[in-house]
Design a protein around this motif. Structure first.
Motif, short mmCIF file in Angstrom:
data_model
loop_
_atom_site.label_atom_id
_atom_site.label_comp_id
_atom_site.label_asym_id
_atom_site.label_seq_id
_atom_site.Cartn_x
_atom_site.Cartn_y
_atom_site.Cartn_z
N SER A 37 -14.58 7.41 -0.55
CA SER A 37 -15.75 6.77 -1.12
C SER A 37 -15.57 6.67 -2.63
O SER A 37 -14.70 7.32 -3.21
CB SER A 37 -17.01 7.57 -0.82
OG SER A 37 -16.97 8.81 -1.51
N ASP A 38 -16.41 5.87 -3.27
CA ASP A 38 -16.30 5.75 -4.72
C ASP A 38 -16.46 7.10 -5.39
O ASP A 38 -15.69 7.46 -6.30
CB ASP A 38 -17.36 4.77 -5.26
CG ASP A 38 -17.01 3.32 -5.00
OD1 ASP A 38 -15.90 3.05 -4.47
OD2 ASP A 38 -17.84 2.44 -5.34
N LEU A 73 -13.44 9.28 -4.83
CA LEU A 73 -12.30 8.81 -5.61
C LEU A 73 -12.44 9.22 -7.07
O LEU A 73 -11.47 9.69 -7.69
CB LEU A 73 -12.19 7.29 -5.49
CG LEU A 73 -11.06 6.62 -6.28
CD1 LEU A 73 -9.70 7.21 -5.90
CD2 LEU A 73 -11.08 5.11 -6.05
N MET A 88 -13.96 -0.36 -10.89
CA MET A 88 -13.70 0.26 -9.59
C MET A 88 -12.62 -0.48 -8.79
O MET A 88 -11.77 0.18 -8.17
CB MET A 88 -14.99 0.38 -8.79
CG MET A 88 -15.94 1.46 -9.30
SD MET A 88 -15.20 3.12 -9.49
CE MET A 88 -14.66 3.47 -7.82
N ASP A 99 -7.89 -6.99 -10.32
CA ASP A 99 -7.81 -5.57 -9.99
C ASP A 99 -6.64 -4.87 -10.68
O ASP A 99 -6.29 -3.74 -10.32
CB ASP A 99 -7.73 -5.37 -8.48
CG ASP A 99 -6.51 -6.02 -7.85
OD1 ASP A 99 -5.78 -6.73 -8.58
OD2 ASP A 99 -6.29 -5.83 -6.64
N THR A 131 0.84 -1.19 0.00
CA THR A 131 0.00 0.00 0.00
C THR A 131 0.87 1.24 0.00
O THR A 131 1.87 1.32 0.71
CB THR A 131 -0.92 0.01 1.24
OG1 THR A 131 -1.73 -1.15 1.23
CG2 THR A 131 -1.80 1.24 1.26
N TYR A 181 -4.82 3.50 -7.40
CA TYR A 181 -4.69 4.68 -6.53
C TYR A 181 -4.14 4.31 -5.15
O TYR A 181 -3.22 4.96 -4.63
CB TYR A 181 -6.05 5.36 -6.39
CG TYR A 181 -6.02 6.63 -5.56
CD1 TYR A 181 -5.50 7.81 -6.09
CD2 TYR A 181 -6.50 6.64 -4.26
CE1 TYR A 181 -5.47 8.97 -5.32
CE2 TYR A 181 -6.48 7.80 -3.49
CZ TYR A 181 -5.96 8.95 -4.03
OH TYR A 181 -5.93 10.10 -3.28
N GLU A 182 -4.68 3.26 -4.55
CA GLU A 182 -4.34 2.94 -3.17
C GLU A 182 -3.08 2.08 -3.04
O GLU A 182 -2.29 2.28 -2.10
CB GLU A 182 -5.52 2.23 -2.50
CG GLU A 182 -6.76 3.11 -2.38
CD GLU A 182 -7.97 2.39 -1.82
OE1 GLU A 182 -8.98 3.06 -1.55
OE2 GLU A 182 -7.91 1.15 -1.66
N ARG A 190 -9.91 6.32 3.67
CA ARG A 190 -10.27 5.70 2.40
C ARG A 190 -11.41 6.48 1.76
O ARG A 190 -12.44 6.73 2.38
CB ARG A 190 -10.68 4.24 2.63
CG ARG A 190 -10.69 3.40 1.37
CD ARG A 190 -10.80 1.93 1.72
NE ARG A 190 -10.43 1.09 0.59
CZ ARG A 190 -11.30 0.42 -0.15
NH1 ARG A 190 -12.60 0.52 0.08
NH2 ARG A 190 -10.89 -0.35 -1.14
N ARG A 212 -9.19 1.48 -7.65
CA ARG A 212 -8.72 1.51 -6.26
C ARG A 212 -7.31 0.93 -6.14
O ARG A 212 -6.47 1.46 -5.39
CB ARG A 212 -9.68 0.76 -5.35
CG ARG A 212 -10.96 1.50 -5.08
CD ARG A 212 -11.65 1.08 -3.80
NE ARG A 212 -12.77 1.97 -3.56
CZ ARG A 212 -12.68 3.14 -2.95
NH1 ARG A 212 -11.49 3.56 -2.51
NH2 ARG A 212 -13.74 3.90 -2.78
N HIS A 213 -7.04 -0.13 -6.86
CA HIS A 213 -5.70 -0.72 -6.82
C HIS A 213 -4.66 0.26 -7.36
O HIS A 213 -3.59 0.45 -6.75
CB HIS A 213 -5.68 -2.01 -7.64
CG HIS A 213 -4.34 -2.65 -7.76
ND1 HIS A 213 -3.66 -3.14 -6.67
CD2 HIS A 213 -3.54 -2.87 -8.83
CE1 HIS A 213 -2.49 -3.65 -7.06
NE2 HIS A 213 -2.40 -3.48 -8.37
#
Length: 419
Positions: free
Chosen positions: A13-14, A17, A336, A294, A2, A343-344, A11, A340-341
């Motif tokens: 929210s969708d 993000l 999604m 992902d 991470t 970005y996070e 974190r 997330r993968h």
């Protein structure tokens, strides 16, 4: 692993993000635009003096999104678009069509031995964005009427039928003042060029005959498919679907939902293409590091070996964030987790001032230092189409677009009984 930067933040929210990714990516077209013309530079990290016409159409769409979401004022958006139009009115053009690349002084840049003139596909991608602007900035006050008039003038100057090469039932990508049609690049599908045929068919003057579409574009051996790939039926395109930008560029403005012609349902086509691309990456037959549910997305992008049109039949281990993210309207359940993968988990390696870098290859430990206009633009536009449908509604309301779709035999919920 991470990202330490992201791990310290709550974190998102969708929706938060998506807003973050759109807004950061918008900086490419606002902060990094050529200051003299407002046009999009081809890339950050090289060719900074090359301005790209199709990418500037995507930039116009990004400016609309920014005005709608309040990142910039409506007045600032109009001023920037006027700056762009002032430049486009005086830069090199050929039979009304623009080159692929131009210098900050407005001179055509030779892109190949015989590619030193008009590029009708880049011109169409530019005008797709300007058409959206013409529809959005519809007020009768301030500088908006003048803006619409300037856009009308640029579009009406294009001799769309010139690119049929003396009336053939075919459409040609390039024309050169030095070599004529010597490049001989006929536009054959399935590919990213649908918007060019639609605009050419819908023009009030110098329109193409629908036979150019039906007897030319659709007659390629890579147009109809009808076979299963990754156990998913693919209506159109090369085996494996080809690079994912096929499902993005023309559909920044053309709404594929319910869009049909005698050959395909275009939403079903694009959904199949995205799901095949993702399933191929999950299967990962070449065992590249990082591929999975992902982490997927093969399209044209930079790579550790240079620029390449990545696809299942040209897989170099290179994932381009734009490929998955710009597919959001078609398969949010697949996109999604990938977003997330990126970005996070990979943010410390691929998230920068202008959004995600162009591409990466974890197998060889390569992460691009570049951003490309034609990859950044679809991220903003297609996230917005998923969130609000804004650009789809604007472009599909345009008379030229509606007329072109109707003349080519398309049906759509956007089209009235008569056009």
């Amino acid at each position: 692993m991470t990202s330490l930067r992201v791990a310290a933040e709550p974190r998102l929210s969708d929706e938060a993000l998506l807003e973050t990714v759109q807004r950061q990516t918008f900086r490419y077209f606002w902060d990094f635009a050529d200051p003299g013309s407002g046009l999009a530079r081809d890339r950050f990290g090289g060719n900074d003096g090359w301005l790209v016409t199709g990418g500037s159409g995507m930039g116009a769409m990004a400016i609309i999104v920014a005005a709608e979401r309040g990142w910039i004022t409506r007045e600032a958006a109009v001023e920037r678009l006027h700056l762009m139009l002032r430049f486009l009115e005086r830069c090199d053009s050929f039979h009304g069509a623009l080159p692929h690349f131009v210098t900050p002084e407005g001179r055509a840049i030779r892109f190949g031995r015989k590619d030193d003139g008009a590029d009708i596909v880049e011109t169409a991608l530019l005008f797709q964005g300007l058409i959206a602007a013409r529809q959005y900035f519809a007020r009768d006050t301030g500088k908006e009427p003048w803006l619409r008039g300037r856009i009308d003038g640029l579009i009406s100057a294009v001799e769309w039928d010139w690119f049929t090469r003396d009336g053939r039932e075919a459409y040609y990508w390039h024309w050169s003042p030095n070599h004529g049609f010597g490049l001989n690049h006929e536009i054959l599908g399935w590919n990213e060029c649908l918007i060019a045929l639609v605009l050419a068919a819908g023009a009030e003057r110098n329109a193409i005959d629908p036979a150019v579409y039906h007897n030319g574009f659709t007659q390629s051996r890579t147009f109809l498919n009808g076979r299963r790939h990754e156990d998913i039926l693919l209506p159109l395109g090369p085996d494996g679907g080809g690079p994912l930008f096929f499902a993005h560029y023309s559909f920044l403005g053309l709404d594929p939902r319910g869009l049909k012609d005698p050959y395909a349902d275009y939403f079903a086509q694009n959904v199949a293409h995205i799901r095949i691309n993702q399933a191929y990456c999950v299967r990962n037959p070449k065992n590249f590091v990082g591929y999975g549910p992902d982490c997927w997305g093969l399209t044209a992008s930079d790579s550790h070996e240079g620029y390449s049109a990545h696809a299942p039949d040209n897989d170099l281990g290179v994932i381009a964030p734009t490929a998955a993210i710009s597919s959001l309207p078609y398969a949010p359940d697949l996109v999604m987790p990938a977003l997330r993968h990126f970005y996070e988990d990979l943010g410390d390696r691929i998230w920068r001032d202008y959004g995600f870098v162009d591409a990466f290859n974890e197998t060889v430990g390569w992460y691009a230092k570049t951003h490309l206009a034609i990859d950044q633009g679809p991220i903003i536009a297609m996230i917005e189409n998923h969130r609000s449908g804004l650009l789809w509604h604007l472009v599909m309301a345009d008379p030229m677009v509606r007329r072109g779709l109707a003349r080519l035999g398309f049906t759509s919920p956007h089209l009235a009984a008569t056009v």
